[in-house]
Scaffold this active site. Structure first.
Site, mmCIF file in Angstrom:
data_model
loop_
_atom_site.group_PDB
_atom_site.id
_atom_site.type_symbol
_atom_site.label_atom_id
_atom_site.label_comp_id
_atom_site.label_asym_id
_atom_site.label_seq_id
_atom_site.Cartn_x
_atom_site.Cartn_y
_atom_site.Cartn_z
ATOM 1 C CB SER A 282 -0.882 0.030 1.248
ATOM 2 O OG SER A 282 -0.131 0.466 2.366
ATOM 3 C CG ASP A 283 1.768 5.797 -1.048
ATOM 4 O OD1 ASP A 283 2.714 5.777 -0.234
ATOM 5 O OD2 ASP A 283 1.714 6.622 -1.978
ATOM 6 C CE1 TYR A 284 5.564 6.730 5.781
ATOM 7 C CE2 TYR A 284 3.657 7.655 6.871
ATOM 8 C CZ TYR A 284 4.992 7.310 6.890
ATOM 9 O OH TYR A 284 5.759 7.551 7.993
ATOM 10 C CB SER B 284 -3.019 4.426 0.862
ATOM 11 O OG SER B 284 -2.544 3.133 0.616
#
Ligand code: BGC
Length: 726
Positions: A270-272, A274
């Protein structure tokens, strides 16, 4: 990419199966959790507060962002390998985007080199420094297609074109990973941000995205498809929604498209935070639902947030499906660790003196080569450039002596290592005077009069203008992308006393330069060139090297034209600017022409070129290919690069297609008066697009094949008819 090794695969399968048999549910979920230890937190309170060492010991942490210091990495890896129950090593990831310690030009500039071989070699250098500092995975390349320069992250992107983006995707991924990312000199690459993050509405960071599936497939997915074909080991889901569903929980795009259609079988991260942000999107009520939705979308690693860690074990107790998904994700993470060689050598390259591998002369040399091919010459009126080394130069402006030249997402690169503009020029030119003239956003009368004084004495003025390196990058969207008023005050004052002006612009995005043009004879777009900035600029301005960069993104004349990109669709009421420029009911503005200030693919050289004997080998495909052949002659006394671009235009199709689509390019070096023959090879695939219904095909259609110096300057057109659509 590495060939499948059956024996190795068997060994891998055996090891992973045996680990999965021994792992508890909590340990499996632990492999899906990634947290961060960075910068000031090293050894600091966060280290203790987050109980990182306890989590590692209990097998509840699989990977980390950071640390940037091998003393810390060693300490953490030791806990994982020697003190956790199964000794599964940690995987360390970092954002090494355009340079580890040796700073390379920012990515949009490197893309504009139109030189994938050089980008690949640069990626190899970056991988070498990164790997030898104990990092296993880089969160790069960023492959978001961009069309809005207000968005700060255009700086990290390959630009606005899917073909250029795909060529660069291959260069980055194969350079980072090499034949074998476990060999000690390479790393695993993570393509991000999947997908369409670059289409954030109004260029505002983290904003919603709403584009059609056809647009998504024809434009935004292409570089990711190439990254998968090039063997990328990790993909990061983006912050944005697609069709109302946040990417991190988007089963259609992560599972159906990325995994099943494109064949990606490795790790999705995932992104930070997200994952938990899907609660802000109001598609999950609580963290249990976050965990369930993201895992179901086949997300493997949750970055920073802890929904997986806290809720998956409990959820799996009641759901065999969730248990299966956890097993599948854990298997992929262990598989990547295996591919990185971490089970055999968990401490690989964690030298205490890792800095010995940084800034080696050959690494700096590669950064210099890349910088030389990344800067773009935009104006050269009166042939003011190249400059004679004996001329008296006045270097003026906020970028004259600053070392803030790394650009955003600089990895471990330091401003202190950057060669400033003044240092570079002073080594090459006999007589260089310098004055700051103005700060980035403010000036005083005294500063200006100091600058005017040296401008008056000089043969030529070089103005070093732009935006600070942290005005682009993540969370740096802007509504005004012009040079500041203070800098214009300076330009006008200098122009009063000296008309021979060359401006050099430093920025991470295309700026609106229209008001600057009347004041300057020469204009060089430096972007941010990294560690070797001053040397590269001095070589280019003095003519010992010839500019060859091209724009990977359109430069609008006015902010009101944004989004403006070369591969736009057709309109039913096109403007005929030559015969009927004032036809009211056409697609145009009342207060501006439609065209950009500088189009995609644009860039000047000190050389001039002639293109002759152009032939299309055949009008139909034989053996799956079609060739376009031409002679290129350097008609000048300067050795230099020509960048010939091949575009196509579909003349008949089931859906409207762009006015031009880049399909190939050729960057060729020619000595003075030298001629070379070039061949472009096109395949059927180059003519395909998603038509109506959603079917990828050439359709039975006529096409124009065009050769150009840039997307607006086409010097050859030839029509072909494809007999059968496939
Ligand atoms: C960025 C990513 C980056 C991640 C980890 C996020 O804020 O969007 O590009 O890789 O942080 O640092």
């Amino acid at each position: 990419m590495s060939k499948p090794n059956i024996k190795n695969n068997e060994k891998k399968e055996k090891l992973i199966t045996s680990l999965l048999d021994q792992m508890t549910l909590e340990e499996k979920v632990g492999q899906l959790y990634q947290t961060a230890i960075m910068g000031e937190f090293d050894y600091g309170p966060a280290f203790e507060k987050n109980n990182v060492s306890v989590l590692i010991k209990e097998g509840k942490l699989g990977s980390m962002i950071g640390p940037y210091d091998n003393q810390v990495s060693m300490k953490l890896q030791k806990i994982a390998v020697e003190h956790s129950r199964l000794g599964i090593p940690l995987m360390f990831c970092n954002d090494i985007i355009h340079g580890c310690r040796t700073g390379f030009p920012v990515n949009i500039a490197m893309s504009g080199s139109f030189n994938p071989e050089l980008v690949k070699k640069s990626a190899e250098v970056i991988a070498f420094e990164t790997s030898h500092s104990g990092t296993h995975v880089t969160f790069a390349p960023m492959l978001d297609i961009v069309r809005d320069p207000r968005w700060g992250r255009v700086v990290e992107s390959p630009g606005e074109d899917p073909h250029l983006g795909s060529v660069m995707a291959d260069a980055w991924v194969s350079g980072f990973q090499g034949e074998d990312p476990s060999d000690g000199n390479h790393i695993a690459s993570c393509a991000k941000h999947f997908v369409a993050y670059g289409a954030a509405e109004a260029g505002r960071e983290y904003n919603t995205v709403d584009i059609s599936e056809r647009m998504l497939r024809n434009i935004y997915l292409k570089p990711f498809k190439q990254a998968v074909d090039s063997g990328v080991k990790m993909v990061m889901s983006a912050f944005n929604v697609y069709d109302g569903v946040p990417m991190t929980a988007n089963k259609f795009l992560l599972d159906d498209v990325l995994r099943k259609e494109m064949g990606f079988d490795s790790v999705i991260v995932s992104d930070y935070t997200s994952t938990e942000e899907i609660m802000n999107h109001k598609i999950a009520k609580n963290k249990e639902e976050v965990a369930e939705k993201c895992l179901n979308a086949t997300l493997d690693i949750e970055m920073i947030s802890t929904s997986f860690l806290k809720h998956l074990p409990e959820l799996a107790q009641h759901s065999p499906k969730i248990l299966d998904q956890i097993n599948a994700s854990c298997k992929r993470v262990l598989g990547l660790k295996y591919d990185l060689g971490l089970f055999d050598k968990p401490y690989k390259n964690m030298y205490p003196k890792f800095e010995d591998y940084f800034l080696l002369p050959e690494s700096r040399h590669m950064s210099l080569q890349m910088a030389l091919e990344s800067a773009v010459l935009l104006e050269n009126k009166t042939h003011i450039l190249p400059l004679d080394k004996t001329q008296k130069i006045a270097l003026i402006g906020p970028f004259s002596t600053t070392n803030r030249l790394v650009g955003p997402w600089g990895g471990k690169a330091r401003n202190e290592d950057c060669v400033t503009f003044y240092e570079g020029l002073s080594k090459v030119f006999d007589h260089v005077m310098v004055s700051e003239g103005s700060k980035l956003k403010e000036m005083t009368e005294d500063m200006i009069s100091d600058a005017v004084k040296i401008a008056r004495e000089a043969d030529v003025v070089i103005l070093a203008l732009g935006e600070d390196q942290y005005e682009s990058g993540e969370a740096n969207s802007k509504t005004n992308i012009s040079l500041s008023d203070a800098q214009y005050e300076l330009v006008k004052a200098v122009n009063e006393v000296n008309k021979r002006i060359v401006a050099v612009i430093f920025s991470g995005r295309p700026l609106i330069l229209t008001p600057l043009i009347p004041y300057v004879d020469g204009l060089l777009y430096a972007w941010f060139l990294g560690t070797e900035t001053g040397h590269a600029l001095a070589d280019l301005l003095s003519g010992s090297k010839n500019p060859s960069g091209r724009l990977a993104m359109t430069f609008p004349r006015h902010q009101g034209q944004i989004p403006l990109y070369y591969n736009h669709m057709k309109t039913g009421r096109p403007l005929d600017p030559i015969n009927h420029p004032h036809n009211h009911y056409t697609s145009r503005y009342l207060d501006s022409v439609n065209t950009p200030l500088y189009p995609f693919g644009y860039g000047l050289s000190y050389s001039t070129f002639e293109h002759t004997d152009i032939k299309v080998s055949r009008d139909v495909f034989e053996n799956g290919t079609l060739e376009v052949i031409l002679d290129v002659k350097n008609t000048s006394d300067h050795a230099g690069y020509d960048v010939i671009q091949l575009y196509i235009e579909a003349l008949h199709f089931s859906v409207t297609r762009p006015v031009n689509e880049l399909k190939a390019f050729n960057k060729v070096y020619l000595k003075p008066h030298e001629t070379k023959q070039l061949t472009f090879e096109l395949t059927m695939d180059d003519f395909k697009a998603y038509g109506y219904p959603m079917h990828y095909s050439t359709e039975s259609a006529s096409y124009l094949i065009k050769l150009g110096n840039n997307s607006n300057d086409i010097f050859y057109t030839h029509q072909i008819q494809l007999k059968e659509g496939i």
